[in-house]
Motif scaffolding. Sequence first.
Motif, PDB file in Angstrom:
ATOM      1  N   VAL A  14       0.877  -1.165   0.000  1.00  0.00           N
ATOM      2  CA  VAL A  14       0.000   0.000   0.000  1.00  0.00           C
ATOM      3  C   VAL A  14       0.915   1.216   0.000  1.00  0.00           C
ATOM      4  N   LEU A  15       0.689   2.111  -0.950  1.00  0.00           N
ATOM      5  CA  LEU A  15       1.546   3.278  -1.139  1.00  0.00           C
ATOM      6  C   LEU A  15       1.405   4.268   0.007  1.00  0.00           C
ATOM      7  N   ASN A  16       2.532   4.684   0.554  1.00  0.00           N
ATOM      8  CA  ASN A  16       2.555   5.761   1.544  1.00  0.00           C
ATOM      9  C   ASN A  16       2.576   7.082   0.777  1.00  0.00           C
ATOM     10  N   ILE A  17       1.566   7.901   0.981  1.00  0.00           N
ATOM     11  CA  ILE A  17       1.497   9.198   0.317  1.00  0.00           C
ATOM     12  C   ILE A  17       2.072  10.224   1.275  1.00  0.00           C
ATOM     13  N   ALA A  18       3.292  10.655   1.009  1.00  0.00           N
ATOM     14  CA  ALA A  18       4.015  11.562   1.901  1.00  0.00           C
ATOM     15  C   ALA A  18       3.232  12.850   2.137  1.00  0.00           C
ATOM     16  N   GLY A  19       3.257  13.295   3.398  1.00  0.00           N
ATOM     17  CA  GLY A  19       2.631  14.558   3.748  1.00  0.00           C
ATOM     18  C   GLY A  19       1.133  14.481   3.951  1.00  0.00           C
TER      19      GLY A  19
ATOM     20  N   LEU B  89      -9.123  -3.926   1.730  1.00  0.00           N
ATOM     21  CA  LEU B  89      -8.176  -3.977   2.838  1.00  0.00           C
ATOM     22  C   LEU B  89      -8.772  -4.796   3.982  1.00  0.00           C
ATOM     23  N   LEU B  90      -8.014  -5.774   4.477  1.00  0.00           N
ATOM     24  CA  LEU B  90      -8.497  -6.668   5.528  1.00  0.00           C
ATOM     25  C   LEU B  90      -7.866  -6.372   6.885  1.00  0.00           C
ATOM     26  N   GLU B  91      -7.254  -5.208   7.008  1.00  0.00           N
ATOM     27  CA  GLU B  91      -6.660  -4.770   8.268  1.00  0.00           C
ATOM     28  C   GLU B  91      -6.652  -3.238   8.303  1.00  0.00           C
ATOM     29  N   VAL B  92      -6.359  -2.680   9.449  1.00  0.00           N
ATOM     30  CA  VAL B  92      -6.268  -1.231   9.619  1.00  0.00           C
ATOM     31  C   VAL B  92      -4.802  -0.823   9.481  1.00  0.00           C
ATOM     32  N   ILE B  93      -4.555   0.284   8.780  1.00  0.00           N
ATOM     33  CA  ILE B  93      -3.202   0.844   8.681  1.00  0.00           C
ATOM     34  C   ILE B  93      -3.260   2.250   9.280  1.00  0.00           C
ATOM     35  N   THR B  94      -2.450   2.486  10.286  1.00  0.00           N
ATOM     36  CA  THR B  94      -2.444   3.781  10.981  1.00  0.00           C
ATOM     37  C   THR B  94      -1.086   4.450  10.867  1.00  0.00           C
ATOM     38  N   ASP B  95      -1.078   5.676  10.393  1.00  0.00           N
ATOM     39  CA  ASP B  95       0.118   6.520  10.303  1.00  0.00           C
ATOM     40  C   ASP B  95       1.339   5.825   9.706  1.00  0.00           C
ATOM     41  N   PRO B  96       1.217   5.299   8.488  1.00  0.00           N
ATOM     42  CA  PRO B  96       2.399   4.671   7.882  1.00  0.00           C
ATOM     43  C   PRO B  96       3.461   5.718   7.551  1.00  0.00           C
ATOM     44  N   THR B  97       4.705   5.333   7.667  1.00  0.00           N
ATOM     45  CA  THR B  97       5.795   6.243   7.326  1.00  0.00           C
ATOM     46  C   THR B  97       6.537   5.760   6.086  1.00  0.00           C
ATOM     47  N   ALA B  98       6.113   4.637   5.550  1.00  0.00           N
ATOM     48  CA  ALA B  98       6.702   4.077   4.332  1.00  0.00           C
ATOM     49  C   ALA B  98       5.641   3.204   3.667  1.00  0.00           C
ATOM     50  N   ASP B  99       5.912   2.737   2.461  1.00  0.00           N
ATOM     51  CA  ASP B  99       5.001   1.800   1.825  1.00  0.00           C
ATOM     52  C   ASP B  99       4.842   0.609   2.771  1.00  0.00           C
ATOM     53  N   THR B 100       3.624   0.098   2.868  1.00  0.00           N
ATOM     54  CA  THR B 100       3.315  -0.931   3.862  1.00  0.00           C
ATOM     55  C   THR B 100       2.765  -2.185   3.195  1.00  0.00           C
ATOM     56  N   LEU B 101       3.326  -3.329   3.541  1.00  0.00           N
ATOM     57  CA  LEU B 101       2.767  -4.602   3.095  1.00  0.00           C
ATOM     58  C   LEU B 101       1.511  -4.847   3.923  1.00  0.00           C
ATOM     59  N   ALA B 102       0.370  -4.964   3.264  1.00  0.00           N
ATOM     60  CA  ALA B 102      -0.904  -5.090   3.966  1.00  0.00           C
ATOM     61  C   ALA B 102      -1.727  -6.240   3.431  1.00  0.00           C
ATOM     62  N   TRP B 103      -2.565  -6.768   4.284  1.00  0.00           N
ATOM     63  CA  TRP B 103      -3.428  -7.910   3.986  1.00  0.00           C
ATOM     64  C   TRP B 103      -4.649  -7.432   3.211  1.00  0.00           C
ATOM     65  N   VAL B 104      -4.816  -7.956   1.991  1.00  0.00           N
ATOM     66  CA  VAL B 104      -5.968  -7.593   1.155  1.00  0.00           C
ATOM     67  C   VAL B 104      -6.654  -8.850   0.648  1.00  0.00           C
TER      68      VAL B 104
END
Length: 157
Positions: A103-108, A142-157
């Motif tokens: 999942v792409l981290n969109i900076a800012g 998305l099958l999980e919650v992603i909170t405040d990522p600081t980089a691209d995140t491997l996530a369960w989909v």
Amino acid sequence: MARGSEIIVSAQPGGKFLEGVIATGETPKPGTVLQIDPSVALVGGRHTYKIYNRDADGDHPLGPLAVLLPDRLQGKLATDAYAAGDRCFMYVPQAGDELNMLVLNIAGTADDHALGEILMVDDTTGKLIATTGTPESEPFVLLEVITDPTADTLAWV
């Protein structure tokens, strides 16, 4: 947090496994969506694959959505990028398959993601983003919650 450390999470995946070659100038990581590059001749009988790029987020790719897998033959992990010209391994998911994808981290931005959010493939990165506008393709949930990522995140989909 991803479910385990593999890209394919489903115990009995129903999709198709592919092999190919990474396109010139590309260095994708596993969990990224690739598409065939029909402008390149076969290399050793295999198609060349490039990062998803269809002019607009959520548009249809050339050929199937191919999710890049780690290069297990070289002892690589899901965090290890491929290099241009590498032999690559991909998986074309079937509806209902569960995967860990980038999942792409969109900076800012405050890019928190909620459970059940519908995701599309980002043009030119091959990573997943929240659905925006009126895309033609929204293939992932998305099958999980992603909170405040600081980089691209491997996530369960």
